[in-house]
Design a protein around this motif. Sequence first.
Motif, mmCIF file in Angstrom:
data_model
loop_
_atom_site.group_PDB
_atom_site.id
_atom_site.type_symbol
_atom_site.label_atom_id
_atom_site.label_comp_id
_atom_site.label_asym_id
_atom_site.label_seq_id
_atom_site.Cartn_x
_atom_site.Cartn_y
_atom_site.Cartn_z
ATOM 1 N N ALA A 56 25.438 65.890 29.289
ATOM 2 C CA ALA A 56 26.180 64.684 28.892
ATOM 3 C C ALA A 56 25.389 63.422 29.212
ATOM 4 C CB ALA A 56 27.543 64.653 29.579
ATOM 5 N N SER A 57 24.812 63.361 30.396
ATOM 6 C CA SER A 57 24.063 62.174 30.803
ATOM 7 C C SER A 57 22.826 61.962 29.929
ATOM 8 C CB SER A 57 23.644 62.323 32.270
ATOM 9 O OG SER A 57 22.860 61.240 32.662
ATOM 10 N N THR A 58 22.073 63.016 29.705
ATOM 11 C CA THR A 58 20.861 62.929 28.879
ATOM 12 C C THR A 58 21.192 62.496 27.466
ATOM 13 O OG1 THR A 58 19.730 64.617 30.183
ATOM 14 C CG2 THR A 58 18.930 64.263 27.933
ATOM 15 N N GLN A 59 22.183 63.135 26.883
ATOM 16 C CA GLN A 59 22.510 62.856 25.486
ATOM 17 C C GLN A 59 23.105 61.462 25.308
ATOM 18 O OE1 GLN A 59 22.816 67.518 24.191
ATOM 19 N NE2 GLN A 59 24.475 66.218 23.583
ATOM 20 N N GLN A 60 23.812 60.958 26.312
ATOM 21 C CA GLN A 60 24.337 59.592 26.234
ATOM 22 C C GLN A 60 23.190 58.589 26.270
ATOM 23 O OE1 GLN A 60 27.751 58.864 25.701
ATOM 24 N NE2 GLN A 60 26.673 57.031 25.080
ATOM 25 N N THR A 61 22.206 58.841 27.123
ATOM 26 C CA THR A 61 21.028 57.968 27.182
ATOM 27 C C THR A 61 20.278 57.996 25.858
ATOM 28 O OG1 THR A 61 20.830 58.275 29.566
ATOM 29 C CG2 THR A 61 18.844 57.559 28.401
ATOM 30 N N GLU A 62 20.121 59.178 25.289
ATOM 31 C CA GLU A 62 19.440 59.297 23.997
ATOM 32 C C GLU A 62 20.185 58.526 22.908
ATOM 33 O OE1 GLU A 62 17.491 63.732 24.742
ATOM 34 O OE2 GLU A 62 19.218 63.530 23.413
ATOM 35 N N ILE A 63 21.501 58.605 22.905
ATOM 36 C CA ILE A 63 22.291 57.869 21.909
ATOM 37 C C ILE A 63 22.025 56.372 22.030
ATOM 38 C CG2 ILE A 63 24.641 57.155 21.269
ATOM 39 C CD1 ILE A 63 25.533 60.063 21.839
ATOM 40 N N ALA A 64 22.046 55.855 23.243
ATOM 41 C CA ALA A 64 21.807 54.426 23.444
ATOM 42 C C ALA A 64 20.418 54.038 22.935
ATOM 43 C CB ALA A 64 21.959 54.060 24.921
ATOM 44 N N ASP A 65 19.410 54.846 23.236
ATOM 45 C CA ASP A 65 18.055 54.565 22.751
ATOM 46 C C ASP A 65 18.012 54.557 21.231
ATOM 47 O OD1 ASP A 65 17.092 54.389 25.343
ATOM 48 O OD2 ASP A 65 16.245 56.428 25.352
ATOM 49 N N MET A 66 18.615 55.568 20.615
ATOM 50 C CA MET A 66 18.582 55.674 19.152
ATOM 51 C C MET A 66 19.315 54.505 18.497
ATOM 52 S SD MET A 66 18.933 59.785 18.451
ATOM 53 C CE MET A 66 20.324 60.075 19.534
#
Length: 173
Positions: free
Chosen positions: A62-72
């Motif tokens: 969850a943490s990794t994918q949330q960070t990736e979403i923000a970057d994208m």
Amino acid sequence: MAVVGLLLAGCSATAAPPAYNAADVMFLQMLIPQNQQGIDIVRLAADRQLPAPLKELAAAIASTQQTEIADMQNWLKAWGQPETMDLNPQAHAAHGGMKMTSPDLVSALQAAPDAEFSRKFLDVLSGQQQGAVELAQTENGTSGGINAQARDLARRVIESRSAEVKQLLNFKV
């Protein structure tokens, strides 16, 4: 002389290759909802009885994918591109189609009794993470993206999600 230098600098800037292409945009637009669905799936495990290592993996996902979403989202905004994609499924055929988990599977997981939840969770989440791997492979394929950041994200997604799938398949519940 300074004017000539400025003119030459302007010419070289217009001749520079684009920082991204349509494949980069489509990859990000497809990975955002795919990641969000992964977050939604792991959140289903929050109140369920699961082994501690599996709960820790779910929280890390969850943490990794949330960070990736923000970057994208930030990249798409910087490129002046919409965050959401064309909802016509045919628009994604060249990218291997959407790699989303069926809403029916997610609903069945949510409704699963505690005795069945762990096994279903592992199955649904491993399939969902494998979908991210397949999507990322399109970005780094021969007709994929050109943006270094997006291509690096795709490489990291392939590595991390493949490792997560392997971990999920090795859990004994």
